[in-house]
Design a protein around this motif. Structure first.
Motif, PDB file in Angstrom:
ATOM      1  N   LEU A 179       0.499  -1.165   0.216  1.00 15.36           N
ATOM      2  CA  LEU A 179      -0.273  -0.054  -0.191  1.00 15.36           C
ATOM      3  C   LEU A 179       0.502   1.149   0.352  1.00 15.36           C
ATOM      4  CD1 LEU A 179      -3.365   1.285   0.272  1.00 15.36           C
ATOM      5  CD2 LEU A 179      -2.502   1.429   2.481  1.00 15.36           C
ATOM      6  N   PHE A 180       0.662   1.831  -1.071  1.00 14.54           N
ATOM      7  CA  PHE A 180       1.656   3.578  -0.944  1.00 14.54           C
ATOM      8  C   PHE A 180       1.243   4.202  -1.630  1.00 14.54           C
ATOM      9  CE2 PHE A 180       2.492   0.473  -4.264  1.00 14.54           C
ATOM     10  CZ  PHE A 180       2.839   1.290  -5.527  1.00 14.54           C
ATOM     11  N   SER A 181       2.107   5.578  -1.814  1.00 11.90           N
ATOM     12  CA  SER A 181       1.076   6.739  -2.338  1.00 11.90           C
ATOM     13  C   SER A 181       2.451   7.321  -2.825  1.00 11.90           C
ATOM     14  CB  SER A 181       1.002   7.741  -1.063  1.00 11.90           C
ATOM     15  OG  SER A 181       1.274   9.193  -1.849  1.00 11.90           O
ATOM     16  N   TYR A 182       2.627   7.552  -4.120  1.00 11.51           N
ATOM     17  CA  TYR A 182       4.127   8.250  -5.099  1.00 11.51           C
ATOM     18  C   TYR A 182       4.353   9.502  -4.502  1.00 11.51           C
ATOM     19  CZ  TYR A 182       2.865   4.355  -8.924  1.00 11.51           C
ATOM     20  OH  TYR A 182       2.542   3.114  -8.884  1.00 11.51           O
ATOM     21  N   GLY A 183       3.481  10.021  -3.496  1.00  9.53           N
ATOM     22  CA  GLY A 183       4.100  11.688  -3.100  1.00  9.53           C
ATOM     23  C   GLY A 183       3.583  12.296  -4.051  1.00  9.53           C
ATOM     24  N   SER A 184       4.262  13.201  -4.175  1.00 10.69           N
ATOM     25  CA  SER A 184       3.611  14.218  -4.508  1.00 10.69           C
ATOM     26  C   SER A 184       3.992  15.185  -6.302  1.00 10.69           C
ATOM     27  CB  SER A 184       4.170  16.071  -4.029  1.00 10.69           C
ATOM     28  OG  SER A 184       5.565  16.408  -4.688  1.00 10.69           O
ATOM     29  N   ASP A 185       4.870  14.232  -6.688  1.00  8.97           N
ATOM     30  CA  ASP A 185       4.683  14.362  -8.325  1.00  8.97           C
ATOM     31  C   ASP A 185       4.307  13.029  -8.988  1.00  8.97           C
ATOM     32  OD1 ASP A 185       6.069  11.909  -7.642  1.00  8.97           O
ATOM     33  OD2 ASP A 185       7.888  13.079  -8.499  1.00  8.97           O
ATOM     34  N   GLY A 186       3.440  12.309  -7.779  1.00 14.32           N
ATOM     35  CA  GLY A 186       1.652  11.745  -8.675  1.00 14.32           C
ATOM     36  C   GLY A 186       3.335  10.193  -9.708  1.00 14.32           C
ATOM     37  N   ARG A 187       4.152   9.930  -9.720  1.00 12.30           N
ATOM     38  CA  ARG A 187       5.079   9.149  -9.951  1.00 12.30           C
ATOM     39  C   ARG A 187       6.048   8.177  -9.601  1.00 12.30           C
ATOM     40  NH1 ARG A 187       6.487  13.533 -14.225  1.00 12.30           N
ATOM     41  NH2 ARG A 187       7.775  14.019 -12.512  1.00 12.30           N
ATOM     42  N   GLU A 188       6.458   7.337 -10.401  1.00 11.35           N
ATOM     43  CA  GLU A 188       6.695   6.563  -9.142  1.00 11.35           C
ATOM     44  C   GLU A 188       8.552   7.013  -8.765  1.00 11.35           C
ATOM     45  OE1 GLU A 188       8.609   2.287  -9.317  1.00 11.35           O
ATOM     46  OE2 GLU A 188       6.963   2.130 -10.598  1.00 11.35           O
ATOM     47  N   GLY A 189       8.577   6.459  -7.817  1.00  8.14           N
ATOM     48  CA  GLY A 189      10.512   6.894  -7.335  1.00  8.14           C
ATOM     49  C   GLY A 189      10.149   8.481  -6.788  1.00  8.14           C
ATOM     50  N   GLY A 190      11.931   9.659  -7.169  1.00  3.90           N
ATOM     51  CA  GLY A 190      10.976  10.682  -6.320  1.00  3.90           C
ATOM     52  C   GLY A 190      12.151  10.962  -5.207  1.00  3.90           C
ATOM     53  N   GLU A 191      12.516  12.219  -4.655  1.00  6.23           N
ATOM     54  CA  GLU A 191      13.128  12.199  -3.898  1.00  6.23           C
ATOM     55  C   GLU A 191      12.233  13.409  -3.216  1.00  6.23           C
ATOM     56  OE1 GLU A 191      16.912  13.654  -4.289  1.00  6.23           O
ATOM     57  OE2 GLU A 191      17.622  11.440  -5.362  1.00  6.23           O
ATOM     58  N   GLY A 192      12.429  13.600  -1.325  1.00  8.15           N
ATOM     59  CA  GLY A 192      12.144  14.596  -0.529  1.00  8.15           C
ATOM     60  C   GLY A 192       9.937  14.391  -1.048  1.00  8.15           C
ATOM     61  N   ASP A 193       9.330  15.608  -0.163  1.00  6.04           N
ATOM     62  CA  ASP A 193       7.935  14.954  -0.201  1.00  6.04           C
ATOM     63  C   ASP A 193       8.002  14.423  -2.018  1.00  6.04           C
ATOM     64  OD1 ASP A 193       8.649  17.483  -2.258  1.00  6.04           O
ATOM     65  OD2 ASP A 193       6.512  18.112  -1.546  1.00  6.04           O
ATOM     66  N   ALA A 194       8.522  14.239  -2.617  1.00  7.54           N
ATOM     67  CA  ALA A 194       7.872  13.594  -4.285  1.00  7.54           C
ATOM     68  C   ALA A 194       8.456  11.756  -4.360  1.00  7.54           C
ATOM     69  CB  ALA A 194       8.257  13.840  -5.666  1.00  7.54           C
ATOM     70  N   ALA A 195       8.442  11.135  -2.777  1.00 11.97           N
ATOM     71  CA  ALA A 195       9.816  10.531  -2.674  1.00 11.97           C
ATOM     72  C   ALA A 195       8.532   9.326  -2.337  1.00 11.97           C
ATOM     73  CB  ALA A 195      10.172   9.822  -1.391  1.00 11.97           C
ATOM     74  N   ASP A 196       8.420   7.862  -2.679  1.00 12.81           N
ATOM     75  CA  ASP A 196       7.065   7.224  -2.247  1.00 12.81           C
ATOM     76  C   ASP A 196       7.345   7.224  -1.173  1.00 12.81           C
ATOM     77  OD1 ASP A 196       6.806   6.765  -5.277  1.00 12.81           O
ATOM     78  OD2 ASP A 196       7.890   5.665  -5.531  1.00 12.81           O
ATOM     79  N   ILE A 197       6.024   6.848  -0.655  1.00 14.16           N
ATOM     80  CA  ILE A 197       5.300   6.628   0.237  1.00 14.16           C
ATOM     81  C   ILE A 197       4.748   5.102   0.476  1.00 14.16           C
ATOM     82  CG2 ILE A 197       4.494   7.297   2.759  1.00 14.16           C
ATOM     83  CD1 ILE A 197       4.581  10.085   1.186  1.00 14.16           C
ATOM     84  N   SER A 198       5.185   4.432   1.395  1.00  9.27           N
ATOM     85  CA  SER A 198       4.669   3.110   1.423  1.00  9.27           C
ATOM     86  C   SER A 198       3.972   2.636   3.325  1.00  9.27           C
ATOM     87  CB  SER A 198       6.166   1.974   1.732  1.00  9.27           C
ATOM     88  OG  SER A 198       5.457   0.911   1.882  1.00  9.27           O
ATOM     89  N   VAL A 199       3.019   1.763   2.896  1.00 11.94           N
ATOM     90  CA  VAL A 199       2.376   1.510   4.446  1.00 11.94           C
ATOM     91  C   VAL A 199       3.887   0.681   5.286  1.00 11.94           C
ATOM     92  CG1 VAL A 199       2.033  -0.744   4.507  1.00 11.94           C
ATOM     93  CG2 VAL A 199       0.391   0.864   5.986  1.00 11.94           C
ATOM     94  N   TRP A 200       4.513   0.631   4.889  1.00 15.60           N
ATOM     95  CA  TRP A 200       5.265  -0.171   5.787  1.00 15.60           C
ATOM     96  C   TRP A 200       6.665   0.467   6.046  1.00 15.60           C
ATOM     97  CZ3 TRP A 200       3.389  -4.641   6.995  1.00 15.60           C
ATOM     98  CH2 TRP A 200       1.693  -5.134   6.196  1.00 15.60           C
ATOM     99  N   ASP A 201       6.752   1.749   5.697  1.00 14.61           N
ATOM    100  CA  ASP A 201       8.474   2.477   5.676  1.00 14.61           C
ATOM    101  C   ASP A 201       7.955   2.787   7.183  1.00 14.61           C
ATOM    102  OD1 ASP A 201       8.834   2.406   2.842  1.00 14.61           O
ATOM    103  OD2 ASP A 201       7.909   4.476   3.159  1.00 14.61           O
ATOM    104  N   SER A 202       7.194   3.031   8.052  1.00 14.76           N
ATOM    105  CA  SER A 202       7.113   3.277   9.678  1.00 14.76           C
ATOM    106  C   SER A 202       7.408   2.082  10.108  1.00 14.76           C
ATOM    107  CB  SER A 202       5.873   4.019   9.795  1.00 14.76           C
ATOM    108  OG  SER A 202       4.399   2.984   9.277  1.00 14.76           O
ATOM    109  N   ALA A 203       6.868   0.744   9.779  1.00 10.16           N
ATOM    110  CA  ALA A 203       7.193  -0.216  10.332  1.00 10.16           C
ATOM    111  C   ALA A 203       8.162  -0.957  10.303  1.00 10.16           C
ATOM    112  CB  ALA A 203       6.300  -1.158   9.772  1.00 10.16           C
ATOM    113  N   LYS A 204       9.497  -0.596   9.639  1.00 11.85           N
ATOM    114  CA  LYS A 204      10.219  -0.221   9.309  1.00 11.85           C
ATOM    115  C   LYS A 204      11.535   0.364  10.519  1.00 11.85           C
ATOM    116  CE  LYS A 204      10.914  -2.024   4.204  1.00 11.85           C
ATOM    117  NZ  LYS A 204      11.172  -1.679   2.880  1.00 11.85           N
ATOM    118  N   ASN A 205      11.700   0.979  10.460  1.00 21.53           N
ATOM    119  CA  ASN A 205      11.281   1.976  11.347  1.00 21.53           C
ATOM    120  C   ASN A 205      11.749   2.291  12.820  1.00 21.53           C
ATOM    121  OD1 ASN A 205      12.643   3.952   9.159  1.00 21.53           O
ATOM    122  ND2 ASN A 205      11.004   4.955   9.241  1.00 21.53           N
TER     123      ASN A 205
END
Length: 146
Positions: A120-146
Motif C-alpha cells: 500500500l503506497f502513495s507516489y508522493g507529491s509528483d504522482g509518479r514512481e520514485g522521487g526525492e523529498g516530498d515527491a518520494a514514494d511513501i509505503s505503509v511499510w516504511d514506518s514499520a521498518k523504522n
C-alpha cells in the motif's frame, strides 16, 4: 481656553516601532511555518495508510485473506466480486470511503505484495514512481521498518 489632551493616541514613532517589531517576527516565524506544509502532507499520507492497513487487517480477520489487487481497496467499502470470494464480509464495510492521498491521487494497492502480505503506497507529491523529498514514494511499510 480649552486644553487638548496630548496622551490620547499613538505617535507616528510608536506605530513605526510596533510595525518594525511585527515585521521582524513575521520574518523569523513565517519560514518555519510555511516550510512545514510538505512534511505535514507526508504525515497525513502515513496516517491514512495506517488506517487503511488496519481496515485491511480487519478484512483479513473476517475473510481469511486480503482483497486481491483486482478487488482493490474498494473491497473495504462495498462487498467485492471475483476471487477470492469474501466468506464473512462485514455488511457495514471496513471504511466509509477510500481516501485519496494529500495530493489528490489514489493510493496504490497490490496483493500479494513484495514487502509484506500487500503493498500500500502513495507516489508522493509528483504522482509518479520514485522521487526525492516530498515527491518520494511513501509505503505503509516504511514506518514499520523504522
Amino acid at each position: 481656553m480649552k486644553q487638548f489632551n496630548r496622551s490620547a493616541g499613538f505617535t507616528l514613532i510608536e506605530i513605526m516601532v510596533v510595525m518594525v517589531i511585527l515585521g521582524l517576527l513575521v520574518a523569523i516565524v513565517a519560514p518555519n511555518i510555511l516550510g512545514r506544509s510538505d512534511q505535514a502532507r507526508v504525515t497525513v499520507a502515513q496516517t491514512q495508510m495506517s488506517n487503511i492497513g488496519n481496515a485491511l487487517d480487519l478484512y483479513r480477520l473476517d475473510n481469511s485473506h486480503y482483497p486481491s489487487s483486482q478487488q482493490g481497496l474498494e473491497a473495504l467499502v462495498s462487498k467485492p466480486n471475483g476471487s477470492p470470494e469474501p466468506r464473512n464480509w462485514n455488511p457495514d464495510g471496513y471504511l466509509k470511503s477510500v481516501p485519496v492521498d494529500p495530493w489528490d491521487n489514489e493510493y496504490q494497492y497490490i496483493s500479494p505484495g513484495a514487502d509484506g502480505p500487500y503493498d500500500l503506497f502513495s507516489y508522493g507529491s509528483d504522482g509518479r514512481e520514485g522521487g526525492e523529498g516530498d515527491a518520494a514514494d511513501i509505503s505503509v511499510w516504511d514506518s514499520a521498518k523504522n
